[in-house]
Design a protein around this motif. Structure first.
Motif, PDB file in Angstrom:
ATOM      1  N   ARG A  83     -26.263  25.650  -4.759  1.00 26.44           N
ATOM      2  CA  ARG A  83     -25.649  24.377  -4.364  1.00 26.44           C
ATOM      3  C   ARG A  83     -25.375  23.518  -5.594  1.00 26.44           C
ATOM      4  N   SER A  84     -24.229  22.870  -5.598  1.00 20.10           N
ATOM      5  CA  SER A  84     -23.913  22.005  -6.732  1.00 20.10           C
ATOM      6  C   SER A  84     -24.786  20.757  -6.744  1.00 20.10           C
ATOM      7  N   ARG A  85     -25.196  20.299  -5.576  1.00 16.13           N
ATOM      8  CA  ARG A  85     -26.094  19.141  -5.472  1.00 16.13           C
ATOM      9  C   ARG A  85     -27.255  19.506  -4.561  1.00 16.13           C
ATOM     10  N   GLN A  86     -28.409  19.023  -4.912  1.00 23.06           N
ATOM     11  CA  GLN A  86     -29.582  19.253  -4.075  1.00 23.06           C
ATOM     12  C   GLN A  86     -29.521  18.316  -2.876  1.00 23.06           C
ATOM     13  N   PRO A  87     -29.949  18.801  -1.710  1.00 24.45           N
ATOM     14  CA  PRO A  87     -29.936  17.943  -0.525  1.00 24.45           C
ATOM     15  C   PRO A  87     -31.002  16.857  -0.641  1.00 24.45           C
ATOM     16  N   ALA A  88     -30.815  15.801   0.122  1.00 25.54           N
ATOM     17  CA  ALA A  88     -31.828  14.750   0.181  1.00 25.54           C
ATOM     18  C   ALA A  88     -33.119  15.340   0.714  1.00 25.54           C
ATOM     19  N   LYS A  89     -34.224  14.772   0.292  1.00 24.06           N
ATOM     20  CA  LYS A  89     -35.549  15.247   0.696  1.00 24.06           C
ATOM     21  C   LYS A  89     -35.641  15.385   2.219  1.00 24.06           C
ATOM     22  N   ARG A  90     -35.277  14.353   2.933  1.00 18.07           N
ATOM     23  CA  ARG A  90     -35.375  14.355   4.409  1.00 18.07           C
ATOM     24  C   ARG A  90     -34.503  15.450   5.020  1.00 18.07           C
ATOM     25  N   THR A  91     -33.312  15.630   4.488  1.00 14.26           N
ATOM     26  CA  THR A  91     -32.404  16.670   4.983  1.00 14.26           C
ATOM     27  C   THR A  91     -33.009  18.052   4.773  1.00 14.26           C
ATOM     28  N   GLN A  95     -35.859  18.680   7.174  1.00 15.10           N
ATOM     29  CA  GLN A  95     -35.359  18.942   8.528  1.00 15.10           C
ATOM     30  C   GLN A  95     -34.820  20.359   8.648  1.00 15.10           C
ATOM     31  N   ILE A  96     -34.101  20.810   7.635  1.00 18.43           N
ATOM     32  CA  ILE A  96     -33.563  22.174   7.641  1.00 18.43           C
ATOM     33  C   ILE A  96     -34.705  23.186   7.671  1.00 18.43           C
ATOM     34  N   ILE A  97     -35.697  22.986   6.834  1.00 21.51           N
ATOM     35  CA  ILE A  97     -36.836  23.906   6.780  1.00 21.51           C
ATOM     36  C   ILE A  97     -37.549  23.955   8.123  1.00 21.51           C
ATOM     37  N   TRP A  98     -37.807  22.807   8.726  1.00 22.89           N
ATOM     38  CA  TRP A  98     -38.497  22.782  10.017  1.00 22.89           C
ATOM     39  C   TRP A  98     -37.648  23.415  11.117  1.00 22.89           C
ATOM     40  N   GLU A  99     -36.334  23.213  11.062  1.00 21.54           N
ATOM     41  CA  GLU A  99     -35.443  23.820  12.061  1.00 21.54           C
ATOM     42  C   GLU A  99     -35.460  25.343  11.937  1.00 21.54           C
ATOM     43  N   SER A 112     -31.555  42.625   3.489  1.00 22.78           N
ATOM     44  CA  SER A 112     -32.428  41.594   4.053  1.00 22.78           C
ATOM     45  C   SER A 112     -32.333  40.307   3.247  1.00 22.78           C
ATOM     46  N   ARG A 113     -32.271  40.429   1.948  1.00 16.84           N
ATOM     47  CA  ARG A 113     -32.170  39.243   1.098  1.00 16.84           C
ATOM     48  C   ARG A 113     -30.871  38.486   1.377  1.00 16.84           C
ATOM     49  N   ARG A 114     -29.791  39.193   1.557  1.00 11.81           N
ATOM     50  CA  ARG A 114     -28.502  38.539   1.849  1.00 11.81           C
ATOM     51  C   ARG A 114     -28.512  37.886   3.224  1.00 11.81           C
ATOM     52  N   ILE A 115     -29.065  38.567   4.202  1.00 19.67           N
ATOM     53  CA  ILE A 115     -29.143  37.979   5.543  1.00 19.67           C
ATOM     54  C   ILE A 115     -29.934  36.686   5.497  1.00 19.67           C
ATOM     55  N   ARG A 116     -31.087  36.704   4.834  1.00 20.53           N
ATOM     56  CA  ARG A 116     -31.905  35.483   4.742  1.00 20.53           C
ATOM     57  C   ARG A 116     -31.150  34.370   4.023  1.00 20.53           C
ATOM     58  N   ALA A 117     -30.543  34.688   2.907  1.00 25.26           N
ATOM     59  CA  ALA A 117     -29.838  33.662   2.134  1.00 25.26           C
ATOM     60  C   ALA A 117     -28.656  33.094   2.920  1.00 25.26           C
ATOM     61  N   ASP A 118     -27.883  33.945   3.553  1.00 25.39           N
ATOM     62  CA  ASP A 118     -26.731  33.476   4.337  1.00 25.39           C
ATOM     63  C   ASP A 118     -27.190  32.607   5.508  1.00 25.39           C
ATOM     64  N   TYR A 119     -28.263  33.024   6.152  1.00 29.95           N
ATOM     65  CA  TYR A 119     -28.784  32.254   7.296  1.00 29.95           C
ATOM     66  C   TYR A 119     -29.255  30.878   6.827  1.00 29.95           C
ATOM     67  N   ILE A 120     -30.048  30.841   5.779  1.00 31.77           N
ATOM     68  CA  ILE A 120     -30.555  29.558   5.273  1.00 31.77           C
ATOM     69  C   ILE A 120     -29.387  28.675   4.836  1.00 31.77           C
ATOM     70  N   ALA A 121     -28.429  29.244   4.113  1.00 33.84           N
ATOM     71  CA  ALA A 121     -27.284  28.478   3.633  1.00 33.84           C
ATOM     72  C   ALA A 121     -26.457  27.901   4.770  1.00 33.84           C
ATOM     73  N   SER A 122     -26.454  28.576   5.912  1.00 31.64           N
ATOM     74  CA  SER A 122     -25.650  28.097   7.052  1.00 31.64           C
ATOM     75  C   SER A 122     -26.142  26.774   7.614  1.00 31.64           C
ATOM     76  N   PHE A 123     -27.339  26.357   7.265  1.00 32.31           N
ATOM     77  CA  PHE A 123     -27.903  25.102   7.765  1.00 32.31           C
ATOM     78  C   PHE A 123     -27.487  23.902   6.903  1.00 32.31           C
ATOM     79  N   PHE A 124     -26.872  24.143   5.764  1.00 28.66           N
ATOM     80  CA  PHE A 124     -26.468  23.058   4.868  1.00 28.66           C
ATOM     81  C   PHE A 124     -25.054  22.613   5.160  1.00 28.66           C
TER      82      PHE A 124
END
Length: 144
Positions: free
Chosen positions: A83-91, A94-98, A132-144
């Protein structure tokens, strides 16, 4: 020693992209960059940027979630690095908990979204394989 291997894999992925884990590949990276690691400063800056975001979180966001597992944490680090910018702490929290909530969903796989089922599989079986690594990364990235 596990932590050293983990950081070595992260550094290798930052330099060369994700890969299938193999001890021989890690050993080769050590032998070719043992004396000189020309990417050192750039990799250190990238890791500092990502880890600054992660350490700003409530500790439970990592400790009490699926992200406490090294394969999933590895994927999170690479997604944040991309990511070019890091997300806000709260965001980010929330993504991690989701994601954790979806991972721990008690419904049968047949009743869950296909991408959630694929993520669970990528977190629990063959976690060091590139697929597996790509699936995890793509899934996590989809929440941003």
């Amino acid at each position: 020693m596990t932590e050293v291997q983990f950081v070595a894999e992260l550094c290798m992925a930052l330099v060369n992209g994700m890969f299938d884990y193999s001890a021989a590949r890690v050993d080769k990276a050590y032998s070719t960059r043992d004396v000189e690691f020309p990417e050192r400063d750039a990799v250190a800056r990238r890791l500092d940027r990502v880890f600054d975001s992660i350490v700003s979180l409530d500790a439970s966001a990592i400790k009490d979630t699926i992200f406490s597992r090294s394969p999933v944490f590895y994927s999170l680090v690479l997604v944040l690095d991309a990511r070019s910018r890091q997300p806000a702490k709260r965001t980010l929290e929330q993504i991690i908990w989701e994601i954790d909530s979806r991972f721990n969903d008690s419904r049968p796989a047949s009743e869950r979204p296909e991408e959630d089922v694929a993520f669970v599989a990528a977190c629990t079986a063959s976690t060091q394989r590139i697929r597996s690594r790509r699936i995890r990364a793509d899934y996590i990235a989809s929440f941003f």
